[in-house]
Enzyme design. Structure first.
Site, PDB file in Angstrom:
ATOM      1  N   GLU A  83      -2.270  -4.336   2.881  1.00  0.00           N
ATOM      2  CA  GLU A  83      -1.319  -5.445   2.753  1.00  0.00           C
ATOM      3  C   GLU A  83      -0.088  -4.971   4.030  1.00  0.00           C
ATOM      4  O   GLU A  83       0.768  -5.512   3.865  1.00  0.00           O
ATOM      5  CB  GLU A  83      -0.710  -5.624   1.441  1.00  0.00           C
ATOM      6  CG  GLU A  83      -0.328  -4.489   0.609  1.00  0.00           C
ATOM      7  CD  GLU A  83       0.165  -5.140  -0.816  1.00  0.00           C
ATOM      8  OE1 GLU A  83       0.961  -6.060  -0.835  1.00  0.00           O
ATOM      9  OE2 GLU A  83      -0.412  -4.581  -1.981  1.00  0.00           O
ATOM     10  N   CYS A 120      -2.153  -5.492  -3.929  1.00  0.00           N
ATOM     11  CA  CYS A 120      -2.796  -4.251  -4.285  1.00  0.00           C
ATOM     12  C   CYS A 120      -4.357  -4.129  -4.865  1.00  0.00           C
ATOM     13  O   CYS A 120      -4.853  -3.125  -4.843  1.00  0.00           O
ATOM     14  CB  CYS A 120      -2.006  -3.641  -5.254  1.00  0.00           C
ATOM     15  SG  CYS A 120       0.003  -3.510  -4.628  1.00  0.00           S
ATOM     16  N   HIS A 244      -3.662   0.488 -11.861  1.00  0.00           N
ATOM     17  CA  HIS A 244      -3.037   0.385 -10.597  1.00  0.00           C
ATOM     18  C   HIS A 244      -1.376   0.964 -11.031  1.00  0.00           C
ATOM     19  O   HIS A 244      -0.843   0.428 -12.146  1.00  0.00           O
ATOM     20  CB  HIS A 244      -2.821  -1.064 -10.172  1.00  0.00           C
ATOM     21  CG  HIS A 244      -1.496  -1.545  -9.122  1.00  0.00           C
ATOM     22  ND1 HIS A 244      -1.554  -0.771  -7.924  1.00  0.00           N
ATOM     23  CD2 HIS A 244      -0.683  -2.135  -9.208  1.00  0.00           C
ATOM     24  CE1 HIS A 244      -0.541  -1.013  -7.275  1.00  0.00           C
ATOM     25  NE2 HIS A 244       0.096  -1.908  -7.981  1.00  0.00           N
ATOM     26  N   ASN A 328       4.297   4.536  -4.306  1.00  0.00           N
ATOM     27  CA  ASN A 328       3.188   3.435  -4.197  1.00  0.00           C
ATOM     28  C   ASN A 328       2.259   3.580  -2.931  1.00  0.00           C
ATOM     29  O   ASN A 328       2.945   3.216  -1.952  1.00  0.00           O
ATOM     30  CB  ASN A 328       3.837   2.262  -4.465  1.00  0.00           C
ATOM     31  CG  ASN A 328       3.061   0.934  -4.799  1.00  0.00           C
ATOM     32  OD1 ASN A 328       1.671   1.207  -4.875  1.00  0.00           O
ATOM     33  ND2 ASN A 328       3.548  -0.155  -4.995  1.00  0.00           N
TER      34      ASN A 328
END
Ligand code: COA
Length: 446
Positions: A83, A120, A244, A328
């Site tokens: 992304e 994600c 995640h 992240n």
């Protein structure tokens, strides 16, 4: 039916480290515990000035191909999930293939290349694409290379700045895999949400608190959908549950709700009933509010039980070890969580061969996906080969002033030329400036 799944995995971390408790928190006027205890993070990883999503992805892929003695002819697909793309037309996979062709004999001219976008979750969607391609018999005996690569940066001052990170995960998807076999069964929870988006802008617009709620709601839907095809889940069914992980505190919330869901109408709920009662059922309440209050109180009691704590410590906590050190990685995050759990098992002599994982992926916007995986015989050799500990230890620890500089270097609107690097590149691809059509150029440094 032939097994299809992840055959090999390599991880590349951004080469800089921001210490959240000791460097970031004081500069922001926050208590360090907000990061270490609340969010569950110790460090974020950042790309050095010569790193970006292409170099990180290509470096992970190169190591993977070298280690498995692969040539470009062995690869029939290269899918990049990101992304953080910098081009609306030319996919990152072409840049990465170009890098790899600098160091391997042969080329990828007969490989199908693409780029996947859904926040994600697109790393997991790329695994799906590879799985389906192999199952459909279109792979001609070749494997797919799936690369999840991101620089997860937020605008300066945004609440998300606490959860940044940068790195790439390269995965080889093959028949008869050495690491994990993917289940055909999967469940989805998907809805039109505006929790996190980047409408033609580099840094996300985020409704952070809402994104947490949307994550939980979609994950629950995905679990119910998974159970509708795979049967009810039970906590004892899975050795590890990688989620995640935008930050470990998020997974703490998801793990508790998942456990509550899985034990409903099971022996575990019965065994706990003497201490904390049975779970409230909606039909026993006159209003939604009364039911929600009761279920929230039950969940608080459940959280304190030894049964839950032991399950969390064994099944979820090990999947968070790497995230605590890197932050992240968006598309790579759930794949880092899987690697983290497997690495912990390997280091503690736990034999996982034949055991099952339940994997929960999520992408804002929003969609969750849940599938199961079965650990394969070669898993220990695969996990032992990952050199992440060395990479983490070698990261350069940036000061807050250096952090501000690095953030600017990677800000597309600023693009500081000739910014000085913090580390020396060695045996890796580096960003090498812009070409005449505005393309980014790369070279391999010995
Ligand atoms: N000691 C212990 N815990 C502390 C603390 C302290 N001194 N200070 C704060 N905390 C806890 C808070 O209670 C909270 O935990 P909780 O949610 O379990 O209550 C946690 O630390 C975070 O603090 P909070 O004040 O909520 O942080 P924030 O307002 O800066 O926002 C996010 C947190 C996650 C919303 C923000 O980082 C964000 O927007 N991230 C990007 C979006 C994202 O990752 N979403 C996840 C789904 S994809």
């Amino acid at each position: 039916m032939t097994k299809v799944g992840i055959d090999a995995i390599e991880i590349h971390t951004g080469k800089l480290r921001l210490d959240l408790a000791n460097t970031f928190a004081p500069a922001k006027g926050d208590e360090p515990e907000k990061y270490t205890k609340g969010l569950g993070l110790e460090n974020s990883s950042f790309p050095d000035t010569y790193e970006d999503i292409v170099t990180m992805g290509a470096n992970a892929a190169r190591r993977l191909m070298e280690r498995r003695d692969l040539t470009p002819q062995d690869i029939g697909r290269i899918d990049v999930a990101t992304e953080s793309a910098f081009d609306n037309s030319k996919p990152v996979s072409t840049y990465i293939a170009g890098c790899l062709e600098q160091v391997f004999d042969g080329d990828f001219h007969h490989a199908n290349k693409g780029e996947r976008k859904f926040a994600c979750i697109s790393g997991t969607q790329s695994l799906d694409d590879a799985y389906n391609w192999i199952r459909a018999g279109r792979n001609r005996g070749r494997s797919a290379l799936v690369i999840a690569t991101d620089t997860a940066l937020y605008a300066r001052g945004d609440a998300g700045e606490a959860t940044q990170g940068a790195g790439a995960v390269a995965m080889l998807i093959s028949e008869d895999p050495d690491l994990v076999e993917l289940s055909t069964e999967q469940g989805y929870g998907s809805a039109d949400e505006t929790d996190f988006l980047k409408p033609n802008q580099q840094f996300p617009s985020v409704d952070g608190k809402r994104s947490v709620q949307v994550y939980l709601a979609r994950m629950r839907e995905a679990l119910e959908d998974f159970e509708s095809v795979a049967g009810d889940t039970h906590p004892d069914d899975f050795e590890l549950i990688p989620f995640h992980t935008p930050f470990p505190g998020m997974v703490r919330k998801a793990g508790l709700l998942g456990f509550r869901h899985m034990i409903r109408d099971t022996n575990v709920e019965e065994d706990l009933a003497g201490d904390i009662g049975r779970q409230p059922r909606r039909e026993a309440f006159d209003s939604d509010d009364a039911f929600l209050d009761a279920i929230s109180e039950y969940t608080d009691r459940l959280k304190e039980t030894d049964t839950y704590r032991e399950w969390y410590a064994e099944t979820i906590d090990p999947t968070l070890n790497i995230a605590r050190q890197v932050g992240n990685w968006y598309t790579g995050s759930v794949h880092v969580a899987r690697a983290s759990g497997l690495k912990h098992a390997y280091e503690n002599d736990v034999d996982l061969t034949g055991k099952r994982l339940l994997v929960g992926s999520y992408g804002s916007g929003a969609q969750a996906e849940i599938h199961a995986e079965t650990v394969q015989e070669g898993w220990e050799d695969e996990i032992a080969a990952i050199d992440l500990d060395e990479q983490l230890a070698a990261r350069y620890d940036i000061s807050f002033e250096e952090y501000e500089r690095v953030h600017d270097v990677h800000n597309h609107d600023k693009q500081a030329e000739d910014a000085e690097e913090f580390t020396n590149p060695e045996d890796e691809f580096v960003f090498d400036g812009w070409g005449r059509m505005g393309e980014r150029k790369y070279r391999y440094v010995e």
